[in-house]
Every structure is written in C-alpha cells, then in structure tokens.
Design an enzyme around this catalytic site. Structure first.
Site, mmCIF file in Angstrom:
data_model
loop_
_atom_site.group_PDB
_atom_site.id
_atom_site.type_symbol
_atom_site.label_atom_id
_atom_site.label_comp_id
_atom_site.label_asym_id
_atom_site.label_seq_id
_atom_site.Cartn_x
_atom_site.Cartn_y
_atom_site.Cartn_z
ATOM 1 N N ASP A 40 23.313 52.970 7.812
ATOM 2 C CA ASP A 40 24.308 52.067 7.213
ATOM 3 C C ASP A 40 24.725 50.990 8.222
ATOM 4 O O ASP A 40 24.917 49.829 7.859
ATOM 5 C CB ASP A 40 25.531 52.861 6.741
ATOM 6 C CG ASP A 40 25.152 53.886 5.684
ATOM 7 O OD1 ASP A 40 24.360 53.541 4.793
ATOM 8 O OD2 ASP A 40 25.633 55.034 5.759
ATOM 9 N N HIS B 156 28.204 58.686 3.208
ATOM 10 C CA HIS B 156 26.889 58.051 3.037
ATOM 11 C C HIS B 156 26.449 58.116 1.574
ATOM 12 O O HIS B 156 25.489 58.799 1.232
ATOM 13 C CB HIS B 156 25.855 58.702 3.965
ATOM 14 C CG HIS B 156 24.495 58.094 3.803
ATOM 15 N ND1 HIS B 156 24.197 56.795 4.171
ATOM 16 C CD2 HIS B 156 23.352 58.580 3.258
ATOM 17 C CE1 HIS B 156 22.948 56.525 3.884
ATOM 18 N NE2 HIS B 156 22.397 57.586 3.314
HETATM 19 P P1 NAD Z 1 9.775 63.492 2.267
HETATM 20 O O1 NAD Z 1 9.618 64.229 1.001
HETATM 21 O O2 NAD Z 1 8.799 62.429 2.600
HETATM 22 O O3 NAD Z 1 9.806 64.491 3.487
HETATM 23 C C1 NAD Z 1 10.594 65.634 3.488
HETATM 24 C C2 NAD Z 1 9.935 66.688 4.330
HETATM 25 O O4 NAD Z 1 10.774 67.834 4.300
HETATM 26 C C3 NAD Z 1 8.549 67.117 3.806
HETATM 27 O O5 NAD Z 1 7.586 67.053 4.834
HETATM 28 C C4 NAD Z 1 8.757 68.542 3.362
HETATM 29 O O6 NAD Z 1 7.632 69.386 3.509
HETATM 30 C C5 NAD Z 1 9.913 68.960 4.272
HETATM 31 N N1 NAD Z 1 10.606 70.144 3.809
HETATM 32 C C6 NAD Z 1 10.898 70.529 2.545
HETATM 33 N N2 NAD Z 1 11.527 71.719 2.544
HETATM 34 C C7 NAD Z 1 11.640 72.086 3.846
HETATM 35 C C8 NAD Z 1 12.192 73.211 4.500
HETATM 36 N N3 NAD Z 1 12.735 74.221 3.812
HETATM 37 N N4 NAD Z 1 12.135 73.242 5.846
HETATM 38 C C9 NAD Z 1 11.572 72.230 6.551
HETATM 39 N N5 NAD Z 1 11.039 71.148 5.986
HETATM 40 C C10 NAD Z 1 11.067 71.077 4.650
HETATM 41 O O7 NAD Z 1 11.252 62.876 2.264
HETATM 42 P P2 NAD Z 1 11.866 61.751 3.224
HETATM 43 O O8 NAD Z 1 11.662 60.428 2.634
HETATM 44 O O9 NAD Z 1 11.418 62.026 4.613
HETATM 45 O O10 NAD Z 1 13.451 62.069 3.083
HETATM 46 C C11 NAD Z 1 13.979 63.264 3.587
HETATM 47 C C12 NAD Z 1 15.481 63.341 3.287
HETATM 48 O O11 NAD Z 1 16.184 62.333 4.002
HETATM 49 C C13 NAD Z 1 15.839 63.120 1.817
HETATM 50 O O12 NAD Z 1 16.821 64.057 1.435
HETATM 51 C C14 NAD Z 1 16.410 61.721 1.791
HETATM 52 O O13 NAD Z 1 17.308 61.520 0.726
HETATM 53 C C15 NAD Z 1 17.106 61.690 3.127
HETATM 54 N N6 NAD Z 1 17.427 60.347 3.646
HETATM 55 C C16 NAD Z 1 18.618 60.187 4.275
HETATM 56 C C17 NAD Z 1 18.949 58.979 4.841
HETATM 57 C C18 NAD Z 1 20.241 58.808 5.574
HETATM 58 O O14 NAD Z 1 20.649 57.671 5.827
HETATM 59 N N7 NAD Z 1 20.927 59.863 5.972
HETATM 60 C C19 NAD Z 1 18.055 57.896 4.742
HETATM 61 C C20 NAD Z 1 16.854 58.089 4.089
HETATM 62 C C21 NAD Z 1 16.546 59.327 3.529
HETATM 63 C C1 LMR Z 2 19.376 55.617 2.183
HETATM 64 O O1 LMR Z 2 20.523 55.203 2.326
HETATM 65 O O2 LMR Z 2 18.378 54.870 2.226
HETATM 66 C C2 LMR Z 2 19.146 57.079 1.976
HETATM 67 O O3 LMR Z 2 20.345 57.756 1.810
HETATM 68 C C3 LMR Z 2 18.143 57.385 0.920
HETATM 69 C C4 LMR Z 2 18.636 57.102 -0.460
HETATM 70 O O4 LMR Z 2 18.454 57.970 -1.327
HETATM 71 O O5 LMR Z 2 19.153 56.022 -0.715
#
Ligand code: NAD
Ligand code: LMR
Length: 341
Positions: free
Chosen positions: A177, A204
């Site tokens: 953010d 968030h």
């Molecule tokens: P993705 O699906 O590409 O990757 C997720 C990974 O988690 C996969 O490799 C999967 O195998 C693994 N996984 C699933 N269950 C698991 C477990 N029990 N133990 C360990 N690993 C496990 O998803 P992504 O795009 O990398 O996003 C991951 C998370 O981050 C999502 O929840 C997304 O919403 C979040 N996110 C948060 C922010 C933020 O600003 N905080 C920003 C972007 C994404």
């Molecule tokens: C973001 O802010 O990009 C993450 O929290 C992923 C989402 O679901 O928007």
C-alpha cells in the site's frame, strides 16, 4: 541489482524507507518463506537470494519447492537455499528462522473480495503459525496472505494459545500500500517515486486502507477532487491488478518487491541497525481497533516503538472513522476462527 549500503547517519522516515531496500555486505540472517513456490513466493525468494542480508533461505510450500530451491541455489550469492515440501517438513523449514514471511494461500479472482479468501486461507495461516510457534517462537513473522486484516489476528491467537505470543513480533505486510501510494503520488506530481514517502495506516482492504497524503514527504497538495480520486485509487489498487490479470491472480511482482523491502527492514532491525521505519498491520492500542497499521520503529525484538497516527487532516479523520467498524469485524472473525476450535 540494488545499490550497496551507505552507512546510515540519523535518517528521516523517507531515507529510512528507501534504505530498507538496499543490500549490504555484512549481515547474516536465516529467512524462511512459506508459500515459496507461488506467484509471490518465487520472485520474493529471488530477491531474498540476491541480497547479502540473507545467509540462509528456507523455502517451504506444499508443492515444487525442491525445484525452486535447486534453481535459486545456482545463483552466486551467499545465501544457502534449502527447499522443504509438505506439512511433514514445515518444522524443519522453520526451525531457527529469524524472519518468516508468509505468502501462502489462494489469491483473488475478479469479483471477489479479500474476505472471500478467508475460508481457504484462514486454516493455511493457522497451521503455519502453529508450526512457527513450536519451532521458531522468537522469529519476526510477516504475513502477506489475505485477508490480512483477519490472518494477523489468527496467527496472533495461535501464538497466544501456544504461550509464546509477543505482539511486537507479528506483522501484517501492508508495504505494498505504501509502495503504491508513493508511485501514484510521484506520478501525479512528476516526482522521483524513490524519493516519495506516504505513510498508509489502517488495514489492508478497501476502506480500511488509509493513505496519509497530508503527511507525504515531500509535502504535496491536491485539490479536493484529485485527493479523493488518488485516495480511492490507492484503496482499490489491488482490485485494479486483479481485474487486469483477468482471472490469473492478483499482484505478485509488486508484492514480491514490497515483501522483500519489508523482510530486509526486519533483517536490518534484527542486526541492530537504527532508524528502521516501516508501516505494518500489528497489535495496537492507537485506535479502537485491536490491530492497526501505523509507521513503526523496528528494532532487534520487532516493534521498538509505535509511531502512531501523526496529525490527520479532516478528510483522513473521516476515512479513519469509516475504517474502524470494518476492521473490528475482520479482527473478530479471525479471532473467532481460532477460538471456536
Ligand atoms: P499463488 O496461488 O500464486 O501462490 C500461493 C502459494 O501458496 C502456492 O505455491 C501454494 O502451493 C502455496 N500454499 C497453499 N497452501 C499452502 C500451505 N498450506 N502451506 C504452504 N504453502 C501453501 O498466490 P499468490 O499470488 O502468491 O498470493 C498469495 C497470497 O498473498 C494470497 O492470499 C493473496 O491474496 C495474498 N496477497 C497479499 C498481498 C498483500 O499486500 N498483503 C498482496 C498480494 C497478494
Ligand atoms: C493487493 O493489494 O494487491 C493484494 O491484497 C491482493 C488483492 O487481492 O488485491
């Protein structure tokens, strides 16, 4: 790839934030990534491997980590990389970790809210937190998995039940953010984005994301309608990426960048570097919400000082009012998930 460390003197918040992305040549930390094979996990692990702040990199996922680890281990930087796959190996992965970053779990598709991810991601974060509480209770833990407003309370409750909870050591990673706010404000004013810092407080998701543009460094002014449009773009920036990716997930590369910036800040703070400041979503008594993001001074034991809200404009005070009920609901949902079991 990134500039080398310049020994910090007394720094302002903005200098501190910029510094958090530089690498140095003398640090030493074991960092674990949970969800290391994913869209965020892989580029995040690459950035960590590239940094000489990290000497051990432990990659955990339920799939593909042997391959990701083998691949990264061929890069000629100091970090020793090991891959761990499946729940039987999670304790080995986390043992001795000083910093644990968790991007495990499913991302959004168009039309979903972050809260729609709760049913899948709550138990993923709970189980990883359980293992961390057992084998790395003193680690600094950064949670990326959504919905962050609820997954941080989940991890905190798990640590509490295990009798090892230290509220100064568990963080919801809201760095993206801040990164977005800096990028959008710099774009609007024709500034160098690397030299802009906008604190972002609250939580968030949607209205809980509160950019404090009145506290931007350097100082910027906008007419009311432009200020509102910029604020709303920052609040909805995650959805902008989800829509653009059209079913292929949410932000991964910008999140890996932001996650690495936050992990490096923790590593630097752990090693006693001064003036490390980042915003993150933590246990807090700054507002009525039990968890809340504000700028934090970080130290070897996590939060050294919560720097609070600062002076809010009238507009930001209204945003804060709108955020609190949603945050309270998200927090209660996370806590109930752990305590109903
Ligand atoms: P993705 O699906 O590409 O990757 C997720 C990974 O988690 C996969 O490799 C999967 O195998 C693994 N996984 C699933 N269950 C698991 C477990 N029990 N133990 C360990 N690993 C496990 O998803 P992504 O795009 O990398 O996003 C991951 C998370 O981050 C999502 O929840 C997304 O919403 C979040 N996110 C948060 C922010 C933020 O600003 N905080 C920003 C972007 C994404
Ligand atoms: C973001 O802010 O990009 C993450 O929290 C992923 C989402 O679901 O928007």
């Amino acid at each position: 790839m990134f500039s080398r460390l310049v020994k910090p003197a007394k720094t302002s918040f903005i200098k501190s934030c910029a510094k958090n992305f530089r690498t140095s040549s003398y640090e030493n930390a074991k960092v674990a990534v949970c969800g290391a094979s994913g869209g965020i996990g892989q580029p995040l692990s690459l950035l960590l491997k590239e940094s000489s702040l990290v000497t051990e990199l432990s990659l955990y996922d339920i799939v593909h980590t042997p391959g990701v680890a083998a691949d990264l281990s061929h890069i000629n930087t100091v970090a020793r990389v090991k891959g761990f796959v499946g729940p039987d190996q999670i304790r080995d992965a986390l043992k001795g970790a000083e910093v644990i970053i968790i991007p495990a779990g499913v991302p959004r598709k168009p039309g979903m809210t972050r809260d729609d991810l709760f049913n899948t991601n709550a138990s993923i974060v709970r189980d990883i937190a359980q293992a961390a509480a057992e084998v790395a209770p003193k680690a600094l833990v950064g949670i990326i998995s959504n919905p962050v407003n609820s997954t941080v309370p989940i991890a905190s409750e798990v640590f509490q039940k295990a009798g090892v909870y230290d509220p100064n050591r568990i963080f919801g990673v809201s760095t993206l953010d801040v990164v977005r706010a800096n990028a959008f404000i710099a774009e609007a004013k024709g500034l160098d984005p690397a030299k802009v810092n906008v604190p972002v407080i609250g939580g968030h998701s949607g209205v809980t994301i509160i950019p404090l543009i009145s506290q931007a460094e350097p100082k910027v002014d906008f007419p009311k309608d432009q200020l509102k449009a910029l604020t709303e773009r920052i609040q909805e920036a995650g959805t902008e990426v989800v829509k653009a990716k059209a079913g292929a997930g949410s932000a991964t590369l910008s999140m890996a960048y932001a996650g690495a910036r936050f992990a490096f800040a923790l590593c630097r703070a752990l090693k006693g570097e001064s003036n490390i400041v980042e915003c993150a979503y933590v246990r807090s008594n700054v507002t009525e919400a039990k968890y809340f993001s504000t700028p934090l001074l970080l130290g070897p034991n996590g939060i050294q000082k919560n720097l609070g809200l600062g002076k809010l404009s009238d507009y930001e005070t209204e945003l804060l009012k709108a955020a609190i009920p949603e945050l309270k609901k998200n927090i209660a949902k996370g806590e109930e998930f752990v305590n109903k079991k």
